[in-house]
Motif scaffolding. Structure first.
Motif, PDB file in Angstrom:
ATOM      1  N   GLY A 107       0.846  -1.181   0.000  1.00 18.89           N
ATOM      2  CA  GLY A 107       0.000   0.000   0.000  1.00 18.89           C
ATOM      3  C   GLY A 107       0.883   1.233   0.000  1.00 18.89           C
ATOM      4  O   GLY A 107       2.085   1.163   0.263  1.00 18.89           O
ATOM      5  N   THR A 108       0.299   2.374  -0.254  1.00 19.42           N
ATOM      6  CA  THR A 108       1.093   3.593  -0.389  1.00 19.42           C
ATOM      7  C   THR A 108       1.837   3.949   0.889  1.00 19.42           C
ATOM      8  O   THR A 108       2.866   4.621   0.855  1.00 19.42           O
ATOM      9  CB  THR A 108       0.198   4.766  -0.789  1.00 19.42           C
ATOM     10  N   ALA A 109       1.350   3.519   2.021  1.00 19.46           N
ATOM     11  CA  ALA A 109       2.021   3.811   3.283  1.00 19.46           C
ATOM     12  C   ALA A 109       2.938   2.684   3.718  1.00 19.46           C
ATOM     13  O   ALA A 109       3.511   2.755   4.806  1.00 19.46           O
ATOM     14  CB  ALA A 109       0.980   4.082   4.370  1.00 19.46           C
ATOM     15  N   ALA A 110       3.071   1.690   2.900  1.00 24.46           N
ATOM     16  CA  ALA A 110       3.904   0.528   3.251  1.00 24.46           C
ATOM     17  C   ALA A 110       4.669   0.077   2.030  1.00 24.46           C
ATOM     18  O   ALA A 110       4.402  -1.000   1.481  1.00 24.46           O
ATOM     19  CB  ALA A 110       3.042  -0.602   3.810  1.00 24.46           C
ATOM     20  N   GLU A 111       5.582   0.908   1.586  1.00 21.86           N
ATOM     21  CA  GLU A 111       6.408   0.580   0.434  1.00 21.86           C
ATOM     22  C   GLU A 111       7.862   0.657   0.877  1.00 21.86           C
ATOM     23  O   GLU A 111       8.317   1.654   1.418  1.00 21.86           O
ATOM     24  CB  GLU A 111       6.161   1.559  -0.706  1.00 21.86           C
ATOM     25  N   PHE A 112       8.601  -0.443   0.646  1.00 22.00           N
ATOM     26  CA  PHE A 112       9.984  -0.525   1.083  1.00 22.00           C
ATOM     27  C   PHE A 112      10.850  -1.076  -0.038  1.00 22.00           C
ATOM     28  O   PHE A 112      10.432  -1.962  -0.779  1.00 22.00           O
ATOM     29  CB  PHE A 112      10.101  -1.438   2.310  1.00 22.00           C
ATOM     30  N   GLU A 113      12.060  -0.552  -0.146  1.00 22.56           N
ATOM     31  CA  GLU A 113      12.990  -1.026  -1.150  1.00 22.56           C
ATOM     32  C   GLU A 113      14.396  -0.986  -0.577  1.00 22.56           C
ATOM     33  O   GLU A 113      14.803  -0.017   0.056  1.00 22.56           O
ATOM     34  CB  GLU A 113      12.921  -0.174  -2.414  1.00 22.56           C
ATOM     35  N   TYR A 114      15.132  -2.064  -0.820  1.00 20.44           N
ATOM     36  CA  TYR A 114      16.487  -2.182  -0.294  1.00 20.44           C
ATOM     37  C   TYR A 114      17.422  -2.660  -1.397  1.00 20.44           C
ATOM     38  O   TYR A 114      17.018  -3.421  -2.284  1.00 20.44           O
ATOM     39  CB  TYR A 114      16.525  -3.178   0.872  1.00 20.44           C
ATOM     40  N   TRP A 115      18.675  -2.206  -1.295  1.00 20.33           N
ATOM     41  CA  TRP A 115      19.692  -2.554  -2.295  1.00 20.33           C
ATOM     42  C   TRP A 115      20.914  -3.146  -1.612  1.00 20.33           C
ATOM     43  O   TRP A 115      21.292  -2.734  -0.507  1.00 20.33           O
ATOM     44  CB  TRP A 115      20.129  -1.309  -3.057  1.00 20.33           C
ATOM     45  N   GLY A 116      21.545  -4.056  -2.283  1.00 17.60           N
ATOM     46  CA  GLY A 116      22.844  -4.525  -1.858  1.00 17.60           C
ATOM     47  C   GLY A 116      23.912  -3.565  -2.336  1.00 17.60           C
ATOM     48  O   GLY A 116      23.638  -2.585  -3.029  1.00 17.60           O
ATOM     49  N   GLN A 117      25.163  -3.861  -1.987  1.00 14.40           N
ATOM     50  CA  GLN A 117      26.264  -2.952  -2.332  1.00 14.40           C
ATOM     51  C   GLN A 117      26.775  -3.176  -3.744  1.00 14.40           C
ATOM     52  O   GLN A 117      27.513  -2.345  -4.269  1.00 14.40           O
ATOM     53  CB  GLN A 117      27.419  -3.139  -1.324  1.00 14.40           C
ATOM     54  N   GLY A 118      26.371  -4.275  -4.353  1.00 11.60           N
ATOM     55  CA  GLY A 118      26.796  -4.576  -5.718  1.00 11.60           C
ATOM     56  C   GLY A 118      28.041  -5.444  -5.766  1.00 11.60           C
ATOM     57  O   GLY A 118      28.884  -5.413  -4.868  1.00 11.60           O
ATOM     58  N   THR A 119      28.136  -6.203  -6.833  1.00  7.65           N
ATOM     59  CA  THR A 119      29.322  -7.033  -7.059  1.00  7.65           C
ATOM     60  C   THR A 119      29.695  -6.948  -8.540  1.00  7.65           C
ATOM     61  O   THR A 119      28.830  -6.994  -9.412  1.00  7.65           O
ATOM     62  CB  THR A 119      29.080  -8.494  -6.620  1.00  7.65           C
ATOM     63  N   GLN A 120      30.973  -6.800  -8.798  1.00  8.47           N
ATOM     64  CA  GLN A 120      31.449  -6.589 -10.174  1.00  8.47           C
ATOM     65  C   GLN A 120      31.589  -7.918 -10.900  1.00  8.47           C
ATOM     66  O   GLN A 120      32.171  -8.875 -10.372  1.00  8.47           O
ATOM     67  CB  GLN A 120      32.803  -5.879 -10.165  1.00  8.47           C
ATOM     68  N   ILE A 121      31.071  -7.952 -12.113  1.00  6.29           N
ATOM     69  CA  ILE A 121      31.298  -9.077 -13.010  1.00  6.29           C
ATOM     70  C   ILE A 121      31.952  -8.540 -14.267  1.00  6.29           C
ATOM     71  O   ILE A 121      31.448  -7.607 -14.881  1.00  6.29           O
ATOM     72  CB  ILE A 121      29.993  -9.802 -13.356  1.00  6.29           C
ATOM     73  N   THR A 122      33.061  -9.142 -14.622  1.00  2.00           N
ATOM     74  CA  THR A 122      33.780  -8.769 -15.832  1.00  2.00           C
ATOM     75  C   THR A 122      33.918  -9.997 -16.708  1.00  2.00           C
ATOM     76  O   THR A 122      34.437 -11.023 -16.274  1.00  2.00           O
ATOM     77  CB  THR A 122      35.164  -8.203 -15.497  1.00  2.00           C
ATOM     78  N   VAL A 123      33.414  -9.876 -17.922  1.00  2.00           N
ATOM     79  CA  VAL A 123      33.498 -10.973 -18.886  1.00  2.00           C
ATOM     80  C   VAL A 123      34.505 -10.562 -19.946  1.00  2.00           C
ATOM     81  O   VAL A 123      34.262  -9.665 -20.753  1.00  2.00           O
ATOM     82  CB  VAL A 123      32.134 -11.269 -19.513  1.00  2.00           C
ATOM     83  N   SER A 124      35.636 -11.223 -19.923  1.00  2.57           N
ATOM     84  CA  SER A 124      36.719 -10.848 -20.823  1.00  2.57           C
ATOM     85  C   SER A 124      37.660 -12.025 -21.013  1.00  2.57           C
ATOM     86  O   SER A 124      37.872 -12.824 -20.105  1.00  2.57           O
ATOM     87  CB  SER A 124      37.491  -9.659 -20.250  1.00  2.57           C
ATOM     88  N   ALA A 125      38.223 -12.063 -22.212  1.00  2.00           N
ATOM     89  CA  ALA A 125      39.225 -13.096 -22.477  1.00  2.00           C
ATOM     90  C   ALA A 125      40.581 -12.676 -21.945  1.00  2.00           C
ATOM     91  O   ALA A 125      41.526 -13.459 -21.931  1.00  2.00           O
ATOM     92  CB  ALA A 125      39.292 -13.369 -23.976  1.00  2.00           C
TER      93      ALA A 125
END
Length: 125
Positions: A107-125
């Protein structure tokens, strides 16, 4: 609620990688882990964040961005409060910082959002 990602790193094109996101905190006492929509989002250099995959709260339905369909799989373990992303056939364009996101809407009075700190992915030869 705290979200901590792990499992990032360097991988060759065509390779596989598994990401994990561990959830914790008192926020899960009043709003159980399974009531959150859990998402993986990525941000590449110079680009906006883009949604990769989502697993809905009740029911656990999954949805994927077209560019990862058939290659990535999102899953959750409710008992362990963890979210995972299994990635196969990785491409250089998958290089980005990957974030775990938890979203709850009661509901409009009960909205929550959380994020992690992130993790790097590199795809390379």
């Amino acid at each position: 609620v705290q979200l901590v990602e792990s499992g990032g790193g360097l991988v060759q094109p065509g390779g596989s990688l598994n990401l994990s996101c561990a959830g914790s905190g008192s926020g899960f006492i009043f709003r159980p882990f399974e009531s959150y929509a859990m998402r993986w989002v990525r941000e590449a250099p110079g680009k906006e964040r883009e949604l990769i995959a989502v697993i809905s709260g009740p029911g656990g339905a999954t949805n994927y961005a077209n560019f990862v369909k058939g290659r990535f799989t999102i899953a959750r373990d409710i008992a362990k409060k963890t979210l995972s992303l299994h990635m196969n056939s990785l491409k250089p364009e998958d290089t980005a910082v990957y974030y775990c996101n938890a979203y709850y809407f009661g509901g409009t009075a009960a909205e929550f959002e959380y994020w992690g700190q992130g993790t790097q992915i590199t795809v390379s030869a």
